[in-house]
Motif scaffolding. Structure first.
Motif, PDB file in Angstrom:
ATOM      1  N   HIS A 261       0.835  -1.114   0.027  1.00 43.01           N
ATOM      2  CA  HIS A 261       0.040   0.066  -0.074  1.00 43.01           C
ATOM      3  C   HIS A 261       0.803   1.150  -0.173  1.00 43.01           C
ATOM      4  O   HIS A 261       0.540   2.196  -0.677  1.00 43.01           O
ATOM      5  CB  HIS A 261      -0.918  -0.033   1.032  1.00 43.01           C
ATOM      6  CG  HIS A 261      -2.045  -0.795   1.167  1.00 43.01           C
ATOM      7  ND1 HIS A 261      -3.077  -0.867   0.052  1.00 43.01           N
ATOM      8  CD2 HIS A 261      -2.313  -2.164   1.660  1.00 43.01           C
ATOM      9  CE1 HIS A 261      -3.951  -1.666   0.145  1.00 43.01           C
ATOM     10  NE2 HIS A 261      -3.593  -2.536   1.040  1.00 43.01           N
ATOM     11  N   PHE A 262       1.968   1.117   0.724  1.00 39.98           N
ATOM     12  CA  PHE A 262       2.796   2.416   0.702  1.00 39.98           C
ATOM     13  C   PHE A 262       3.886   2.443  -0.126  1.00 39.98           C
ATOM     14  O   PHE A 262       4.920   3.263  -0.289  1.00 39.98           O
ATOM     15  CB  PHE A 262       3.139   2.675   2.060  1.00 39.98           C
ATOM     16  CG  PHE A 262       3.963   1.645   2.848  1.00 39.98           C
ATOM     17  CD1 PHE A 262       5.368   1.113   2.415  1.00 39.98           C
ATOM     18  CD2 PHE A 262       3.291   0.755   3.827  1.00 39.98           C
ATOM     19  CE1 PHE A 262       6.081   0.090   3.143  1.00 39.98           C
ATOM     20  CE2 PHE A 262       4.082  -0.152   4.510  1.00 39.98           C
ATOM     21  CZ  PHE A 262       5.407  -0.530   4.196  1.00 39.98           C
ATOM     22  N   ASN A 265       3.917   4.118  -4.963  1.00 38.41           N
ATOM     23  CA  ASN A 265       4.382   5.297  -5.726  1.00 38.41           C
ATOM     24  C   ASN A 265       5.883   5.286  -4.916  1.00 38.41           C
ATOM     25  O   ASN A 265       6.208   5.844  -3.962  1.00 38.41           O
ATOM     26  CB  ASN A 265       3.835   6.692  -5.279  1.00 38.41           C
ATOM     27  CG  ASN A 265       4.431   7.933  -5.962  1.00 38.41           C
ATOM     28  OD1 ASN A 265       5.395   7.715  -6.633  1.00 38.41           O
ATOM     29  ND2 ASN A 265       3.916   9.105  -5.924  1.00 38.41           N
ATOM     30  N   MET A 266       6.873   4.847  -5.664  1.00 36.61           N
ATOM     31  CA  MET A 266       8.153   4.992  -5.276  1.00 36.61           C
ATOM     32  C   MET A 266       8.973   6.162  -5.271  1.00 36.61           C
ATOM     33  O   MET A 266       9.787   6.367  -4.427  1.00 36.61           O
ATOM     34  CB  MET A 266       9.243   3.808  -6.062  1.00 36.61           C
ATOM     35  CG  MET A 266       8.507   2.249  -5.886  1.00 36.61           C
ATOM     36  SD  MET A 266       8.218   1.628  -4.224  1.00 36.61           S
ATOM     37  CE  MET A 266      10.019   1.748  -3.531  1.00 36.61           C
ATOM     38  N   SER A 267       8.321   7.086  -5.643  1.00 42.39           N
ATOM     39  CA  SER A 267       8.975   8.531  -5.598  1.00 42.39           C
ATOM     40  C   SER A 267       8.997   9.209  -4.146  1.00 42.39           C
ATOM     41  O   SER A 267       9.685  10.226  -4.288  1.00 42.39           O
ATOM     42  CB  SER A 267       8.443   9.490  -6.617  1.00 42.39           C
ATOM     43  OG  SER A 267       7.122   9.672  -6.650  1.00 42.39           O
ATOM     44  N   VAL A 268       8.061   8.765  -3.394  1.00 45.08           N
ATOM     45  CA  VAL A 268       8.005   9.266  -2.262  1.00 45.08           C
ATOM     46  C   VAL A 268       8.311   8.762  -1.074  1.00 45.08           C
ATOM     47  O   VAL A 268       8.124   8.695   0.141  1.00 45.08           O
ATOM     48  CB  VAL A 268       6.312   9.772  -1.943  1.00 45.08           C
ATOM     49  CG1 VAL A 268       5.612  10.583  -3.054  1.00 45.08           C
ATOM     50  CG2 VAL A 268       5.306   8.620  -1.965  1.00 45.08           C
ATOM     51  N   VAL A 269       8.795   7.387  -1.175  1.00 46.85           N
ATOM     52  CA  VAL A 269       9.322   6.426  -0.254  1.00 46.85           C
ATOM     53  C   VAL A 269      10.309   7.254   0.718  1.00 46.85           C
ATOM     54  O   VAL A 269      10.233   6.886   1.999  1.00 46.85           O
ATOM     55  CB  VAL A 269       9.903   5.212  -0.720  1.00 46.85           C
ATOM     56  CG1 VAL A 269      10.785   4.449   0.210  1.00 46.85           C
ATOM     57  CG2 VAL A 269       9.030   4.447  -1.382  1.00 46.85           C
ATOM     58  N   HIS A 270      11.258   7.869   0.031  1.00 49.65           N
ATOM     59  CA  HIS A 270      12.108   8.679   0.939  1.00 49.65           C
ATOM     60  C   HIS A 270      11.570   9.898   2.122  1.00 49.65           C
ATOM     61  O   HIS A 270      12.199  10.104   2.957  1.00 49.65           O
ATOM     62  CB  HIS A 270      13.221   9.389   0.237  1.00 49.65           C
ATOM     63  CG  HIS A 270      12.640  10.513  -0.591  1.00 49.65           C
ATOM     64  ND1 HIS A 270      11.900  10.316  -1.637  1.00 49.65           N
ATOM     65  CD2 HIS A 270      12.641  11.820  -0.461  1.00 49.65           C
ATOM     66  CE1 HIS A 270      11.519  11.683  -2.317  1.00 49.65           C
ATOM     67  NE2 HIS A 270      11.825  12.606  -1.608  1.00 49.65           N
ATOM     68  N   GLN A 271      10.262  10.026   1.849  1.00 44.32           N
ATOM     69  CA  GLN A 271       9.669  11.046   2.683  1.00 44.32           C
ATOM     70  C   GLN A 271       8.962  10.345   4.019  1.00 44.32           C
ATOM     71  O   GLN A 271       8.447  11.225   4.605  1.00 44.32           O
ATOM     72  CB  GLN A 271       8.560  11.858   1.981  1.00 44.32           C
ATOM     73  CG  GLN A 271       8.990  12.370   0.653  1.00 44.32           C
ATOM     74  CD  GLN A 271       7.859  13.047  -0.154  1.00 44.32           C
ATOM     75  OE1 GLN A 271       6.806  13.181   0.250  1.00 44.32           O
ATOM     76  NE2 GLN A 271       7.995  13.687  -1.379  1.00 44.32           N
ATOM     77  N   PHE A 272       9.006   9.270   4.065  1.00 45.84           N
ATOM     78  CA  PHE A 272       8.289   8.667   5.137  1.00 45.84           C
ATOM     79  C   PHE A 272       9.156   8.448   6.358  1.00 45.84           C
ATOM     80  O   PHE A 272      10.433   8.658   6.365  1.00 45.84           O
ATOM     81  CB  PHE A 272       7.871   7.034   4.850  1.00 45.84           C
ATOM     82  CG  PHE A 272       6.832   6.942   3.725  1.00 45.84           C
ATOM     83  CD1 PHE A 272       5.733   7.885   3.863  1.00 45.84           C
ATOM     84  CD2 PHE A 272       7.023   6.010   2.689  1.00 45.84           C
ATOM     85  CE1 PHE A 272       4.630   7.654   2.863  1.00 45.84           C
ATOM     86  CE2 PHE A 272       6.071   6.081   1.627  1.00 45.84           C
ATOM     87  CZ  PHE A 272       4.765   6.773   1.943  1.00 45.84           C
TER      88      PHE A 272
END
Length: 613
Positions: A261-262, A265-272
């Protein structure tokens, strides 16, 4: 073995020679028979009388089995009631035996740093760059290949899951996402990781990973990581593998499909906020282990092991070594072996002294231990060199320019290294006045918090985002925003109810959940249904931040014939739908309770005992 009058007499007799064993007679009462036995006895008696040509007991038993399988629950009720009465009498007459507490002597865990270490050795330069771009670059410095299970078991016995702390050497050591950042090098700030949502949104990903109800195969992930490509598929596979094998393993062998689920979109993984996610999963898994719900311990036990090595000094208070962040790259097999040897010489774990009770924020993390060895001696000083980022933030908050150096004595002060500079542990003197809005501002939180207290507030913020549970709806907001959204956009997709009033609901065969909305305050609840090998799991959760102070008690009742299943439990707050095996109490409904059309007919009653928010 002698049987007679319903009792067994077991005789232990000496076999002669020099043996001095005495005769011992042990009397035991046999366990009552089940309903099938009572039926078969009666059936075989009648069958033998009406079929004198029968070949004996085998044919009669086979005929009884065929008839028993074709009988309805109402027909079986006669024998079931009789068996239950006999069983109740047996339990009431049996002498009470002192229960022996179960003592875990061997640690069973799926946390395997060695498997991840082997995969890391085969990555190409492009793949390593892709790992760094996602914020997982610290894992490339992993040097530990095996867990010290005796230490991990010792730490689990001292882990307080309620307070999220360790009790060691007479001290309570609270665990925070900053500790995860310090040890593992994962970000301790950013967006919450929400591993729930509509199943349809990840259907293609589940198919591509051959995901089943049990999970995603670890071997499949290892085969994909062996392919020398560094695109989006590699990134997603690497994160899945790292979570399932080291960072957030569960009691199962496979990786949870809910992680997809998270990872859409792999472009926002670094924002978690991976530090918070890792710690939350560790607390949940240790709590289930303490409650006896599972024998396998989930969560990142490597984090606990390395944190112990860093926080407990066995060399005296004067031997405070530089604290390199992350310390994951400092502990290899040789260093750990030497440390374990010192622990044994001192008499075991817990003989040291707690250090590093307060640390400054981690400004920049090391990627490799070699950088520490190559530091020029002239760049190490007792002061703090100006950090443009921190000074800029301070200027924004205070409205004035800060000049000169802040000098702090280094005696007994742990230090943090930033590149080739040395930053003292009391860097709070610079940033204590820096204030920033809560990251949940867009969801309604108006708190302005100190830089150093920001993570503490955000962990308990009541405006943490929750996801709309309906398929094809990607709305995310606070629990109050989600309530208004559901009332206006999906008013015809759920059921409304009143607190403390029973409500009859039905779940069709293909329905995995049903949304309930309270008429009083608009609170949203989910009746979650899962499928296991022996039946369906049913439970109720409240859609709200996990830190919410709301307290709701619910009653689930399911009837079929003369049998009744019932669950009375607390509705856990969860920011979306529950995927996979439920991490909270649930009602297990055997398949034969489902009616002929595949429906589950339930009676639900939710009581409002909400605390102040």
């Amino acid at each position: 073995m002698v049987k007679g009058n319903g009792e067994e007499h077991t005789l232990y007799v000496s076999s002669g020679g020099n043996s001095r064993k005495k005769k011992k007679q042990q009397l035991t009462t046999p366990r009552p028979a089940c309903s099938w036995v009572y039926f078969s006895r009666e059936f075989i008696k009648d069958y033998s009388a009406s079929h004198p040509e029968s070949s004996g007991l085998k044919a009669a038993t086979k005929a009884a089995s065929v008839v028993w399988k074709s009988m309805s629950l109402e027909d079986k009720a006669k024998y079931t009631t009789r068996a239950r009465q006999v069983w109740d009498n047996y339990l009431s007459a049996a002498p009470a035996s002192a229960s022996k507490p179960r003592k875990q002597t061997k640690l069973v865990t799926r946390c395997s740093p060695g498997r991840l270490f082997n995969v890391l050795q085969r990555l190409t330069v492009e793949q390593k760059d892709a790992v760094k771009s996602m914020g997982f670059g610290s894992l490339l410095g992993l040097r530990c290949r095996t867990l010290r299970r005796s230490l991990c078991l010792w730490l689990l016995e001292r882990f307080n899951a309620t307070q999220c702390s360790l009790e060691i050497c007479g001290n309570y050591i609270p665990l925070t996402p900053k500790d995860v950042e310090f040890v593992m090098g994962l970000a301790a700030s950013g967006k919450d990781v929400v591993n729930s949502g509509p199943d349809d949104s990840i259907a293609d990903l589940r198919h591509s990973y051959n995901a089943t109800n049990r999970g995603i195969s670890v071997r499949l992930l290892e085969e994909r990581l062996a392919v020398p490509e560094a695109g989006e598929d590699f990134k997603r596979t690497f994160v899945l593998y790292s979570l399932g094998i080291l960072l957030c393993p569960t009691a199962r062998l496979d990786v949870s499909p809910s992680f997809l689920h998270f990872l859409k979109n792999m472009s926002v993984v670094h924002q978690f906020n991976w530090g918070k996610f890792l710690l939350d999963r560790l607390v949940r898994e240790v709590s289930r282990f303490h409650q006896g719900k599972q024998r396998t311990v989930g969560g990142c036990l490597l984090f606990l092991q390395l944190l112990y090595y860093e926080r407990i000094s066995i060399e005296g208070t004067g031997a405070l070594a530089p604290a390199v962040c992350p310390c994951l790259s400092l502990w290899g097999e040789d260093e750990i072996t030497e440390r374990e040897k010192q622990e044994r010489e001192l008499g075991g774990y817990g003989c040291g002294q707690v250090i590093f009770k307060e640390r400054g924020p981690v400004v920049e993390s090391f990627e490799c231990r070699d950088q520490l060895d190559n530091l020029p001696a002239g760049n190490i000083s007792n002061g703090i060199e100006h950090d443009p980022f921190l000074l800029h933030k301070a200027n924004q908050a205070d409205g004035e320019r800060m000049n000169g150096e802040v000098t702090i004595q280094e005696d007994n002060m742990p230090i943090f290294l930033k590149g080739k500079d040395v930053v003292c542990g009391d860097i709070e003197l610079i940033v204590e006045s820096v204030r920033k809005p809560c990251r949940n501002k867009e969801y309604g939180c108006n708190e302005i918090v100190d830089y150093m207290k920001n993570s503490v507030h955000e962990e308990t913020c009541l405006f943490a985002p929750c996801a709309c549970p309906l398929p094809d709806c990607n709305v995310v907001g606070s629990s109050q925003q989600l309530s208004l959204h559901f009332s206006s956009k999906h008013w015809d997709s759920g059921r409304r109810f009143r607190y403390n009033s029973p409500l009859a609901v039905s779940l069709n065969m293909n329905e995995q959940f049903l949304v309930l909305q309270a008429e009083d305050d608009g609170a949203l609840f989910l009746i979650n249904k899962g499928i296991e090998s022996i039946g369906s799991t049913v439970m109720i959760t409240c859609i709200a931040s996990s830190s919410s102070k709301r307290r709701f008690v619910y009653d689930l009742v399911l009837k079929r014939g003369s049998s009744t299943l019932r669950l009375n439990s607390l509705a856990e707050c969860f920011p979306g739908r529950v995927e996979g095996f439920p991490p909270m109490d649930f009602l297990l409904v055997p398949f034969h309770f489902v009616n002929s059309s595949g429906q589950l007919n339930l009676n639900v009653c939710i009581s409002n005992s909400r605390g102040t928010e």
